[in-house]
Design a protein around this motif. Structure first.
Motif, mmCIF file in Angstrom:
data_model
loop_
_atom_site.group_PDB
_atom_site.id
_atom_site.type_symbol
_atom_site.label_atom_id
_atom_site.label_comp_id
_atom_site.label_asym_id
_atom_site.label_seq_id
_atom_site.Cartn_x
_atom_site.Cartn_y
_atom_site.Cartn_z
ATOM 1 N N GLU A 291 0.848 -1.229 0.058
ATOM 2 C CA GLU A 291 -0.007 -0.164 0.021
ATOM 3 C C GLU A 291 0.850 1.134 0.037
ATOM 4 O O GLU A 291 0.593 2.186 -0.864
ATOM 5 C CB GLU A 291 -0.999 -0.067 1.225
ATOM 6 N N ASP A 292 1.854 1.141 0.855
ATOM 7 C CA ASP A 292 2.955 2.394 0.812
ATOM 8 C C ASP A 292 3.539 2.537 -0.468
ATOM 9 O O ASP A 292 3.620 3.786 -1.144
ATOM 10 C CB ASP A 292 3.807 2.091 1.863
ATOM 11 N N THR A 293 3.886 1.311 -1.223
ATOM 12 C CA THR A 293 4.587 1.315 -2.844
ATOM 13 C C THR A 293 3.675 2.132 -3.532
ATOM 14 O O THR A 293 4.061 2.689 -4.324
ATOM 15 C CB THR A 293 5.086 0.120 -2.858
ATOM 16 N N ILE A 294 2.367 1.605 -3.569
ATOM 17 C CA ILE A 294 1.414 1.965 -4.578
ATOM 18 C C ILE A 294 1.174 3.579 -4.269
ATOM 19 O O ILE A 294 1.181 4.252 -5.171
ATOM 20 C CB ILE A 294 0.002 1.319 -4.066
ATOM 21 N N GLN A 295 0.980 3.838 -3.065
ATOM 22 C CA GLN A 295 0.909 5.544 -2.600
ATOM 23 C C GLN A 295 1.975 6.383 -3.249
ATOM 24 O O GLN A 295 1.838 7.338 -3.680
ATOM 25 C CB GLN A 295 0.606 5.728 -1.082
ATOM 26 N N LYS A 296 3.195 5.707 -3.113
ATOM 27 C CA LYS A 296 4.234 6.424 -3.626
ATOM 28 C C LYS A 296 4.315 6.662 -5.029
ATOM 29 O O LYS A 296 4.481 7.694 -5.835
ATOM 30 C CB LYS A 296 5.612 5.943 -3.132
ATOM 31 N N LYS A 297 3.799 5.516 -5.851
ATOM 32 C CA LYS A 297 3.787 5.537 -7.181
ATOM 33 C C LYS A 297 2.764 6.470 -7.674
ATOM 34 O O LYS A 297 2.719 7.213 -8.795
ATOM 35 C CB LYS A 297 3.302 4.132 -8.000
ATOM 36 N N ARG A 298 1.818 6.420 -7.239
ATOM 37 C CA ARG A 298 0.562 7.521 -7.322
ATOM 38 C C ARG A 298 0.836 8.840 -7.239
ATOM 39 O O ARG A 298 0.741 9.824 -8.059
ATOM 40 C CB ARG A 298 -0.702 7.169 -6.466
ATOM 41 N N GLU A 299 1.852 9.154 -6.346
ATOM 42 C CA GLU A 299 2.295 10.294 -6.170
ATOM 43 C C GLU A 299 3.137 10.760 -7.094
ATOM 44 O O GLU A 299 3.182 12.092 -7.820
ATOM 45 C CB GLU A 299 2.903 10.668 -4.636
ATOM 46 N N ASN A 300 4.204 9.888 -7.515
ATOM 47 C CA ASN A 300 4.880 10.162 -8.500
ATOM 48 C C ASN A 300 4.159 10.304 -10.085
ATOM 49 O O ASN A 300 4.498 10.973 -10.678
ATOM 50 C CB ASN A 300 6.056 8.820 -8.907
ATOM 51 N N MET A 301 3.199 9.523 -10.177
ATOM 52 C CA MET A 301 2.436 9.603 -11.285
ATOM 53 C C MET A 301 1.704 11.264 -11.351
ATOM 54 O O MET A 301 1.579 11.620 -12.390
ATOM 55 C CB MET A 301 1.146 8.515 -11.318
ATOM 56 N N ASN A 302 1.065 11.410 -10.537
ATOM 57 C CA ASN A 302 0.711 12.822 -10.378
ATOM 58 C C ASN A 302 1.619 14.111 -10.547
ATOM 59 O O ASN A 302 1.269 14.921 -11.307
ATOM 60 C CB ASN A 302 -0.065 13.283 -8.933
#
Length: 149
Positions: free
Chosen positions: A118-129
């Motif tokens: 979940e932490d990894t997904i959150q970081k990837k989403r932030e990178n995507m944004n």
């Protein structure tokens, strides 16, 4: 040796490619998260099932699952022991307490993996944004005044 590149220095085509890679990674991670959630639910259901095997049910007719959708009637002859699927087609006889411990440890192991994922997904989403914002800014700049570096 890997080298760091500032995404603001990339052109629109390169940013689009990086964005596609991030989307693919994010989709893979999200699918993995869903699969882990399903596995966790399966182990929780196993805990509930083991809790239903009680000494007072000895000799009673129960439904024994052969597959996820096929059950056959059977009699509970030994309520103190259960057969546990330990993976890759191997089954082991355990006491109810051992089975509960086994499934509880599986649920806990998956829980910690889910938190990490979940932490990894959150970081990837932030990178995507962040990447999407830079890409939109560059596209706007190109449409307003031609290519800029």
């Amino acid at each position: 040796m890997s080298q760091t590149v500032n995404v603001a220095d990339l052109d629109v085509a390169q940013l689009s490619e990086v964005r596609k890679q991030l989307e693919d990674e994010l989709n893979h991670l999200t699918n993995s998260f869903a699969q882990l959630k399903q596995a966790q639910a399966k182990f929780k259901a196993c805990i509930e099932n083991v809790n239903e095997v009680k000494p007072q049910n000895k000799g009673k007719t129960i439904l024994v699952p052969l597959t996820n959708s096929l059950y056959v009637p059977g009699k509970l002859s030994d309520p103190d022991h259960v057969i546990v699927d330990v993976g890759t087609g191997y089954y082991v006889q355990k006491t109810r307490a051992q089975a509960l411990k086994h499934y509880s440890s599986k649920v806990e192991y998956i829980r910690t993996n889910l938190e990490t994922l979940e932490d990894t997904i959150q970081k990837k989403r932030e990178n995507m944004n962040y990447l999407t914002n830079i890409l939109q800014t560059k596209i706007q700049a190109e449409t307003q005044g031609g290519p800029k570096s």
